[in-house]
Design a protein around this motif. Sequence first.
Motif, mmCIF file in Angstrom:
data_model
loop_
_atom_site.group_PDB
_atom_site.id
_atom_site.type_symbol
_atom_site.label_atom_id
_atom_site.label_comp_id
_atom_site.label_asym_id
_atom_site.label_seq_id
_atom_site.Cartn_x
_atom_site.Cartn_y
_atom_site.Cartn_z
ATOM 1 N N SER A 76 1.087 -1.485 0.269
ATOM 2 C CA SER A 76 0.520 -0.114 0.567
ATOM 3 C C SER A 76 0.624 1.013 0.392
ATOM 4 C CB SER A 76 -0.892 0.036 1.197
ATOM 5 O OG SER A 76 -1.731 -0.873 1.175
ATOM 6 N N VAL A 77 1.801 1.322 0.682
ATOM 7 C CA VAL A 77 2.478 2.112 0.773
ATOM 8 C C VAL A 77 3.462 2.671 -0.518
ATOM 9 C CG1 VAL A 77 4.776 3.535 1.922
ATOM 10 C CG2 VAL A 77 3.037 2.074 3.576
ATOM 11 N N HIS A 78 4.068 1.418 -0.758
ATOM 12 C CA HIS A 78 4.801 1.456 -1.821
ATOM 13 C C HIS A 78 4.296 1.658 -2.902
ATOM 14 C CE1 HIS A 78 9.154 1.126 -0.787
ATOM 15 N NE2 HIS A 78 8.092 0.596 0.600
ATOM 16 N N ALA A 79 2.475 1.673 -3.408
ATOM 17 C CA ALA A 79 2.072 2.417 -4.454
ATOM 18 C C ALA A 79 1.209 3.887 -4.544
ATOM 19 C CB ALA A 79 0.254 1.159 -4.278
ATOM 20 N N VAL A 131 3.141 12.188 -4.714
ATOM 21 C CA VAL A 131 2.669 12.612 -3.395
ATOM 22 C C VAL A 131 4.209 12.700 -2.607
ATOM 23 C CG1 VAL A 131 1.624 11.963 -1.605
ATOM 24 C CG2 VAL A 131 0.528 11.953 -3.917
ATOM 25 N N TYR A 132 4.588 11.601 -2.790
ATOM 26 C CA TYR A 132 6.222 11.307 -1.299
ATOM 27 C C TYR A 132 7.153 10.633 -2.484
ATOM 28 C CZ TYR A 132 3.234 11.719 2.573
ATOM 29 O OH TYR A 132 1.467 11.682 3.709
ATOM 30 N N SER A 133 8.533 11.057 -2.397
ATOM 31 C CA SER A 133 8.830 10.659 -3.158
ATOM 32 C C SER A 133 9.436 9.512 -3.073
ATOM 33 C CB SER A 133 11.046 10.819 -2.969
ATOM 34 O OG SER A 133 11.379 11.051 -1.157
ATOM 35 N N PRO A 134 10.018 8.377 -3.856
ATOM 36 C CA PRO A 134 10.963 7.063 -3.829
ATOM 37 C C PRO A 134 11.503 7.095 -2.087
ATOM 38 C CG PRO A 134 11.141 7.814 -5.956
ATOM 39 C CD PRO A 134 10.706 8.758 -4.924
ATOM 40 N N ALA A 165 11.449 4.791 2.891
ATOM 41 C CA ALA A 165 11.618 5.065 4.937
ATOM 42 C C ALA A 165 10.048 5.045 5.378
ATOM 43 C CB ALA A 165 12.018 6.656 5.183
ATOM 44 N N TRP A 166 9.160 5.240 4.851
ATOM 45 C CA TRP A 166 8.006 5.196 5.946
ATOM 46 C C TRP A 166 7.650 3.462 6.103
ATOM 47 C CZ3 TRP A 166 3.219 7.337 2.832
ATOM 48 C CH2 TRP A 166 2.326 7.332 3.977
ATOM 49 N N ARG A 198 5.271 17.255 10.733
ATOM 50 C CA ARG A 198 6.687 16.943 9.748
ATOM 51 C C ARG A 198 7.466 16.237 10.761
ATOM 52 N NH1 ARG A 198 12.405 18.595 9.275
ATOM 53 N NH2 ARG A 198 12.731 18.051 7.464
ATOM 54 N N VAL A 199 7.373 14.937 9.700
ATOM 55 C CA VAL A 199 7.659 13.879 10.933
ATOM 56 C C VAL A 199 9.142 13.012 9.868
ATOM 57 C CG1 VAL A 199 7.263 11.229 11.609
ATOM 58 C CG2 VAL A 199 5.129 13.202 11.683
ATOM 59 N N ILE A 200 10.269 12.526 10.936
ATOM 60 C CA ILE A 200 11.296 12.232 10.255
ATOM 61 C C ILE A 200 11.529 10.673 10.624
ATOM 62 C CG2 ILE A 200 13.739 12.589 10.540
ATOM 63 C CD1 ILE A 200 12.985 14.760 9.590
ATOM 64 N N LYS A 201 11.410 9.638 9.429
ATOM 65 C CA LYS A 201 11.235 9.264 9.824
ATOM 66 C C LYS A 201 12.703 8.205 8.490
ATOM 67 C CE LYS A 201 7.966 5.104 9.778
ATOM 68 N NZ LYS A 201 7.792 4.418 11.193
ATOM 69 N N ASN A 202 13.253 7.080 8.891
ATOM 70 C CA ASN A 202 14.295 6.748 8.813
ATOM 71 C C ASN A 202 15.383 7.853 8.038
ATOM 72 O OD1 ASN A 202 14.137 4.047 9.812
ATOM 73 N ND2 ASN A 202 12.733 3.774 8.117
ATOM 74 N N HIS A 203 15.232 9.209 8.743
ATOM 75 C CA HIS A 203 16.253 10.456 7.816
ATOM 76 C C HIS A 203 15.363 10.748 6.445
ATOM 77 C CE1 HIS A 203 19.799 9.084 10.239
ATOM 78 N NE2 HIS A 203 19.734 7.930 9.828
#
Length: 155
Positions: free
Chosen positions: A21-24, A29-32, A37-38, A136-141
């Motif tokens: 779901s995330v990678h779809a 919207v969000y970068s690769p 990271a998500w 703004r959340v930081i997840k895996n840099h």
Amino acid sequence: MKIRHFKTSDAKDIADLFHRSVHAISTDVYSPEQLEAWSPSPPDYTMWTERLERMRPFVATIEGVVIGFIELESDGHIDCLYVHPDYQGRGVAKALFHYAKNAAIEHGCQTMYVEASKVAKAFFLKMGFEIQAENRVIKNHQALINYSMSGSLTS
């Protein structure tokens, strides 16, 4: 479609569903890098099993296949609501949301709240939630934007 409580045997399917779901999500919207990271590849099945045993989500299935899930905490917090990409746009998220909403009402909650992704924001607005803040959340840099949202259960 059936909605039921989580079973331990669902853990791998839910972890895979979350990852897919995330990678779809569109890279517009969000970068690769943000998507990775998500939800890092491959999924951490041990972490997911431990999390799901603790969170005990509601699970949507069709003919025994896991197609979505929602995690609802006792205070009305929705931590996750994900639908398999092949089943999006078919009312699965709405059905899971209403199932969780009824459970929250039964447990005496007056509101539900969530930190919704850019993609999920529109869904929660349709469900009557209001935006409280942009985060703004930081997840895996990687910096990810989400929205604190809440909705009343008493109206």
